[in-house]
Write an enzyme that holds these catalytic residues in place. Structure first.
Site, PDB file in Angstrom:
ATOM      1  N   ARG A   1       1.680   3.304   2.136  1.00  0.00           N
ATOM      2  CA  ARG A   1       2.250   2.427   1.032  1.00  0.00           C
ATOM      3  C   ARG A   1       3.384   3.081   0.162  1.00  0.00           C
ATOM      4  O   ARG A   1       4.377   2.500   0.056  1.00  0.00           O
ATOM      5  CB  ARG A   1       1.150   1.792   0.090  1.00  0.00           C
TER       6      ARG A   1
ATOM      7  N   ASP B   1      -3.885  -1.819   1.753  1.00  0.00           N
ATOM      8  CA  ASP B   1      -3.709  -0.458   2.673  1.00  0.00           C
ATOM      9  C   ASP B   1      -3.759  -0.878   4.055  1.00  0.00           C
ATOM     10  O   ASP B   1      -4.798  -1.603   4.688  1.00  0.00           O
ATOM     11  CB  ASP B   1      -4.842   0.499   2.182  1.00  0.00           C
TER      12      ASP B   1
ATOM     13  N   CYS C   1      -0.083   5.941  -3.718  1.00  0.00           N
ATOM     14  CA  CYS C   1      -1.209   5.445  -3.042  1.00  0.00           C
ATOM     15  C   CYS C   1      -2.271   6.440  -2.830  1.00  0.00           C
ATOM     16  O   CYS C   1      -2.301   7.590  -2.917  1.00  0.00           O
ATOM     17  CB  CYS C   1      -0.775   4.581  -1.876  1.00  0.00           C
TER      18      CYS C   1
END
Length: 163
Positions: free
Chosen positions: A16, A128, A10
């Site tokens: 994440r 996100d 990420c």
């Protein structure tokens, strides 16, 4: 036995991708497959290098039984591209960044998006949650749980094909 190596990526490696790493490790352990895979995570940037996962992400993950123990690190170019069999981006921007960072002779078939493996959700990315509230962190975990199960099914079908 040669282990399949998977890298989750990420932007900053604090929400994440460390969650994907923890969820995948837990799912592999549940299916008694952890000896067949090496799982790691990284970020496009090194802004949070050496930091643990975001405390909110850790809290939500812990409530589901996942421990986010990895420390943030940036993707290592070109090493990670050659080391890992699968490099899995959390969203379209991460995928675009990975494509741009890949070495010239890199096999782009290693790249995919996490949501490519979802079997219940139809999202095109893992959003996100950093600037949002609790619901965003929960959605990330929902998507990752679904995608990790789908990824395991895909990978295990590949193992069967190579036997």
């Amino acid at each position: 036995m040669i282990k399949k190596k998977i890298l989750f990526v990420c932007l900053g490696n604090i929400c994440r991708s460390p969650s994907a790493e923890a969820v995948m490790k837990a799912k592999l352990e549940k299916h008694q497959l952890n000896d067949k895979y090496l799982i790691d995570s990284a970020g496009i940037t090194g802004f949070h290098e050496g930091s643990p996962a975001d405390h909110r992400m850790q809290q939500h993950a812990f409530q589901r039984g996942y421990l986010l123990t990895s420390l943030s690190r940036p993707i290592q170019i070109p090493t990670d591209f050659y080391k890992y069999d699968h490099i899995i981006a959390m969203d379209k921007e991460n995928m675009s960044d990975l494509t741009a960072l890949a070495p010239d002779n890199f096999n782009s078939e290693k790249l995919s998006k996490m949501t490519d493996y979802c079997t219940h959700f139809t999202h095109d990315s893992v959003p996100d949650p950093y600037y949002g509230g609790a619901a965003g962190f929960e959605l990330v975990l929902d998507l990752l749980e679904d995608a990790c199960e789908g990824l395991i099914k895909k990978l295990e079908s590949e193992w069967i094909c190579f036997r």
